[in-house]
Enzyme design. Structure first.
Site, PDB file in Angstrom:
ATOM      1  CG  HIS A   1      38.492  -7.251  31.652  1.00  0.00           C
ATOM      2  ND1 HIS A   1      39.405  -8.134  31.241  1.00  0.00           N
ATOM      3  CD2 HIS A   1      37.369  -7.658  30.947  1.00  0.00           C
ATOM      4  CE1 HIS A   1      39.071  -8.967  30.478  1.00  0.00           C
ATOM      5  NE2 HIS A   1      37.865  -8.729  30.099  1.00  0.00           N
TER       6      HIS A   1
ATOM      7  CD  GLU B   1      36.079  -5.697  25.419  1.00  0.00           C
ATOM      8  OE1 GLU B   1      37.404  -5.795  26.004  1.00  0.00           O
ATOM      9  OE2 GLU B   1      35.783  -5.650  24.457  1.00  0.00           O
TER      10      GLU B   1
ATOM     11  CE  LYS C   1      39.188  -2.832  24.246  1.00  0.00           C
ATOM     12  NZ  LYS C   1      40.099  -3.883  23.972  1.00  0.00           N
ATOM     13  CG  ASN C   2      32.462  -3.226  22.231  1.00  0.00           C
ATOM     14  OD1 ASN C   2      32.395  -3.693  21.346  1.00  0.00           O
ATOM     15  ND2 ASN C   2      33.190  -3.745  23.376  1.00  0.00           N
TER      16      ASN C   2
HETATM   17  C1  W6P Z   1      27.589  -0.069  19.934  1.00  0.00           C
HETATM   18  C2  W6P Z   1      27.785  -1.693  20.147  1.00  0.00           C
HETATM   19  C3  W6P Z   1      28.221  -1.793  21.614  1.00  0.00           C
HETATM   20  C4  W6P Z   1      28.670  -2.740  22.164  1.00  0.00           C
HETATM   21  C5  W6P Z   1      28.889  -2.840  23.444  1.00  0.00           C
HETATM   22  C6  W6P Z   1      28.977  -1.471  24.167  1.00  0.00           C
HETATM   23  C7  W6P Z   1      28.804  -0.263  23.409  1.00  0.00           C
HETATM   24  C8  W6P Z   1      28.205  -0.459  22.123  1.00  0.00           C
HETATM   25  N1  W6P Z   1      27.913   0.509  21.216  1.00  0.00           N
HETATM   26  O1  W6P Z   1      27.255   0.511  19.162  1.00  0.00           O
END
Ligand code: W6P
Length: 421
Positions: free
Chosen positions: A289, A293, A296-297
């Site tokens: 999970h 997550e 994906k970000n």
């Molecule tokens: C980004 C914003 C973010 C949040 C969480 C994980 C990776 C990233 N990269 O630009």
């Protein structure tokens, strides 16, 4: 009214934590007597935890507690509480009581002497200072394994009914996160403001952390009862979780979803650096999970920063895995431009979500064949709760104009106590 008096009463009792190490003590294949004792423990513990949540939902600040979706969720908790109280405890003959007592004592004396760890733990040797006490204290209550004994039909029927009841409860609460998110939207709509309420933030952190705990206890109990999925599993805990495998699985899924969402031929590459095979005790679904997550970000940041017409120029996302004595750390680095440092606190908030009502509507999402890329903004705060649940943490370091580093720290020894907040 009568139900609420009972809930108030149960909410006066402290919740009792169970650590990962304690949970694997009953595996990998608990006896029927042990499952019975564990059912009795949970039959006390779950109503207490559910009652605490109902009380907290009732005491939410402002008008949040009046939002229809919040009331809906509260009623689920109250109903589940009621179902547990309605489930009759078994009528045990004095012979059966004696037999269980005898088998518990015998077992507790010889089953896990300090020098002989539970065979399920062999792949993860306990640190020298960890004394595997034969009787496992769960808070102020004592919980022991029970040797193989002849269980009366009452005992077997009770255990079976109890497991079915908690499985029904777990399913009932599946939509809690989206429904609470819906409630937050209703609240924002009503207030006509986007202010982040620190009260609400703290409440939701506690609420979702507690939900993770309750679902872990139910999932663990049900998985133990239904039998081990694999030889290296104790319930939902894998004593030899292979991080590299989980990362590779999450990479494939995140890239697939990214390609689907943006209509790309090829999502950004993800390079995985892992020194050998790292195995440790963890809950694979939690780990999956969190990594999924974060990936994906990162993929989203890269694609949106470079644009969907520049597929060939995407810099790879890099995943590095390190294991030390105490911690296993997974770093996920992207070159997606990062966010300003002042924006970091916002990514951890529940009330700051760009989600629209339709994103939370299951009917709407059913007709939407595209898998969710962004979700509804709860992915990061909830992933951090998963990390913290077993004594780890999740951190983000942004280099504005370049990219983001996300760190998942996992406690290797896993003897942290369950956080009950
Ligand atoms: C980004 C914003 C973010 C949040 C969480 C994980 C990776 C990233 N990269 O630009």
């Amino acid at each position: 009214p009568q139900l609420y008096d009972k809930i108030k009463h149960f909410a006066k009792f402290p919740q009792t934590g169970v650590s990962l190490r304690q949970m694997v003590m009953f595996g990998p294949k608990p006896t029927k007597g042990t499952m019975f004792k564990a059912s009795q423990f949970l039959h006390e513990e779950l109503p207490i935890r559910l009652a605490h949540r109902v009380k907290e939902l009732d005491e939410l600040p402002g008008h949040l507690c009046e939002m229809p979706s919040i009331i809906k969720v509260k009623n689920w908790y109250a109903q589940s509480f009621q179902e547990l109280l309605d489930l009759p405890p078994p009528q045990l003959s004095s012979i059966m009581k004696e037999r269980i007592k005898h088998a518990s004592q015998k077992n507790s004396l010889k089953s896990y002497p300090a020098s002989v760890p539970n065979p399920a733990l062999r792949s993860v040797p306990p640190p020298a200072h960890t004394n595997l006490h034969p009787v496992i204290p769960i808070g102020h209550r004592y919980f022991t394994n029970v040797e193989e004994i002849d269980c009366s039909p009452e005992v077997l029927t009770y255990t079976d009914n109890f497991v079915k009841t908690i499985e029904t409860i777990k399913t009932r609460h599946d939509p809690v996160v989206t429904t609470v998110a819906q409630g937050i939207l209703e609240y924002k709509e009503r207030r006509k403001s986007n202010n982040i309420d620190t009260d609400v933030q703290q409440f939701l952190d506690r609420f979702y952390m507690s939900r993770i705990g309750i679902r872990m206890l139910i999932g663990q109990h049900s998985a133990l009862y239904r039998g081990p999925a694999r030889s290296d599993y104790v319930g939902v805990i894998c004593v030899a979780t292979n991080i590299k495998e989980i990362v590779q699985d999450a990479v494939a899924n995140a890239r697939y979803i990214c390609e689907d969402h943006y209509g790309l031929f090829k999502a950004p590459e993800v390079e995985v650096y892992c020194p050998g095979d790292i195995q440790f005790m963890y809950v694979p679904s939690h780990l999956n999970h969190m990594i999924f997550e974060l990936l994906k970000n990162s993929l989203r940041a890269v694609v949106e920063n470079f644009g969907i017409d520049y597929e060939d120029e995407y810099p790879p996302v890099k995943v590095s895995i390190a294991h030390g004595k105490e911690d296993i750390t997974i770093k996920i680095s992207d070159e997606g431009g990062g966010v300003p440092r002042s924006g970091i606190p916002l990514v951890w908030t529940y009330m700051y979500t760009t989600a629209q009502a339709q994103d939370l509507d299951p009917e709407y999402n059913k007709s939407d064949f595209k898998a969710p890329m962004a979700g509804f903004g709860y992915g990061l705060p909830i992933s951090r709760l998963y990390a913290r649940y077993f004594g780890g943490d999740l951190k983000l370091i942004s280099m504005e104009g370049y990219g983001m580093d996300a760190y998942i720290h996992l406690n290797r020894l896993s003897n942290s106590d369950e956080p009950l907040l």
